[in-house]
Design a protein around this motif. Sequence first.
Motif: not given
Length: 305
Positions: A57-61, A67-73, A89-90, A142-148
């Motif tokens: 998950d490429f997450q926005c937080g 739960r943070p938004d997920i730009a790409f799951h 996308t979440l 640009s909102h993505v700043d975390s990897l899960g």
Amino acid sequence: MSPGEKLDPIPDSFILQPPVFHPVVPYVTTIFGGLHAGKMVMLQGVVPLDAHRFQVDFQCGCSLCPRPDIAFHFNPRFHTTKPHVICNTLHGGRWQREARWPHLALWRGSSFLILFLFGNEEVKVSVNGQHFLHFRYRLPLSHVDSLGIFGDILVEAVGFLNISPFVEGSREYPVGHEAPCSHALPQGLWPGQVIIVRGLVLQEPKHFTVSLRDQAAHAPVTFRASFADGTLAWISRWGQKKLISAPFLFYPQRFFEVLLLCQEGGLKLALNGQGLGATSVNQQALEQLRELRISGSVQLYCVHS
């Protein structure tokens, strides 16, 4: 590269952050600098024999609640009769319309290399060197700043690159240098100085050696990794070997990072972010060192001192 040829300084701006080796899943980390077009994330690992599914998950937080938004799951699933990948996308706690890709090029019990290449409008995913899918962004990159990373997966390495080497005409991704090579130390070493060596282990490695030499070409200290017996050792200028009691973290066709920290009376060593101890070298000898010499079965991408 000829033995006497000098290695030009290589900017390492293409590396966002040091690679992560063997993280425990579930794993969540910050992506330094966030994501923008041109960045690439590399994932190497193994699918367990009993795997049902895993997700990247490429997450926005990185908060747990809410739960943070997920730009790409990216979600491979193995427990069905036809293994496939779900991408989605979440947003605001709700999943959007999912996209499904069949013919998954991942198998239970097999190793893999997945590359996520981020473009202006979509992310492209390749699996084991073959393009697999592309997914158009539904949230700003640009909102993505975390990897899960979650689920049934054994992760061997996660790498973060600033510029994709596959972008046509890109000049920011440096060309690797074959060893042996040398790097000048015009003012010797002093307490607090750090030497960084980043590279890639070749397919059939034999050894990897980092030595520090004075003007008389003597090497007061040498670090050597021997692939034949899986040992790490300090070698003195007289050839005496002192084994390092630590896991052997060099793997064929895997990235590595060696750090040497100079301190009063010696050097501390770290490999892939793990401290491996120290060796004693008197301060006068450290100040007289003038050359960093690297040899062995590696391709070098970055040498800093």
